[in-house]
Design an enzyme around this catalytic site. Sequence first.
Site, short mmCIF file in Angstrom:
data_model
loop_
_atom_site.label_atom_id
_atom_site.label_comp_id
_atom_site.label_asym_id
_atom_site.label_seq_id
_atom_site.Cartn_x
_atom_site.Cartn_y
_atom_site.Cartn_z
N HIS A 151 0.78 -1.10 0.07
CA HIS A 151 0.04 0.00 -0.14
C HIS A 151 1.01 1.41 -0.15
O HIS A 151 1.61 1.56 0.98
CB HIS A 151 -0.81 -0.02 1.34
CG HIS A 151 -1.78 1.06 1.22
ND1 HIS A 151 -1.80 2.09 2.31
CD2 HIS A 151 -2.81 1.50 0.52
CE1 HIS A 151 -2.67 3.06 2.06
NE2 HIS A 151 -3.38 2.64 1.11
N HIS A 205 -1.04 10.42 -3.10
CA HIS A 205 -2.31 9.76 -2.55
C HIS A 205 -3.51 10.93 -2.81
O HIS A 205 -4.71 10.53 -3.04
CB HIS A 205 -2.10 9.37 -1.18
CG HIS A 205 -3.57 8.99 -0.42
ND1 HIS A 205 -4.42 9.74 0.18
CD2 HIS A 205 -4.31 7.57 -0.47
CE1 HIS A 205 -5.38 9.20 0.60
NE2 HIS A 205 -5.45 8.02 -0.03
#
Length: 351
Positions: A28, A70
């Site tokens: 991740h 992100h």
Amino acid sequence: MKRLSFFAAAMALCVSSGILAKPLVIAHRGASGYLPEHTLETKALAYAMKPDFIEQDVVMTKDDQLVVLHDHYLDRVTNVAEVFPDRAREDGRYYAIDFTLAEIKSLQVTEGFNIDEKGNKVAGYPDRFPMWKSSFTVPTFAEEIELIQGLNKTLGYDIGIYPEIKAPWFHRHEGKDISKAVLKVLKQYGYVSHSDKVYLQCFDANELQRIHNQLMPTMDMNLKLVQLMAYTDWNETMEYKSGKAMPYSYDWMFEKDGMKKVAEYADGVGPWKPMLVDDTSTKSNIVIKPLMKAAKQAGLQVHPYTFRADPGRIPAYTDSFEGMLDIFYNQVKVDGLFTDFPDKAVSFLNK
Ligand code: G3P
Ligand code: CA
């Protein structure tokens, strides 16, 4: 000993032939528990940990380049406020879409931080890599794919990519078609068919349906798609109605037949992990929510997010990060999971 080796060989054969599918480890934002998220350095470190996939969150710049970040803001992980102090919007945020790639490349990336009431920058995860140390920059999507494909060549593994199209509703409102741009880059780098080592993920169900029904057929592509799941009140995804941004309602996904509807356009779902295991669970009573069964009955793969080993991130129903992995891999039986600590998940599964 002989019997053990025979057993190990039989198991390996079952896994390699697909009879026993080994669940996936998805790094991740890279090995983001150890180095600043989404830098090429954290992706190289993640690669060395041998996960199955490495994740990229993708947003667009003013000059239509794709970068791996992100947030569609720059201010949580860079020094943009110091370098371009006059470029915030009215809400005080510095939007990646207001900056050219050259401008973004001039910024330093650090561990994610928040601003406290005194105006100090405070690391979101105090035990992680120290803030503002060493030197990191924002990579382009293409640079990251080239890194992973290059390492696949030199090290001989076959590690996949797991890009997320971030806030397509926002990009469209700003006049940009981020989905088309992401698909174009994926095609350019050879990711076109269902068997290619890529999952394309998005929170925006309308956009994922557009990708499945319109964009991919037009571009002669057929990638695996993953519907990320949120609760409506998170305001994760917005829809513009008569020019006004309204929260997209995820409620239908949790209703009867919600997963069947998702299966019409996606191969899997990415739920928040409490959507699968109730937070009120105890060590002696793990409560698995009906979503898991519904997703499997609909033929969907299930890849929950996000598994973190930082202090305070282990749910009360288990004692350790490995205990949490054991519950999700072995009791819930997820098909894969997103983790900031890919080495720990790989090591858990190898045991
Ligand atoms: O994409 C899976 C997971 O990353 C979703 O959460 O907010 O970290 O992108 P987020
Ligand atoms: Ca993501």
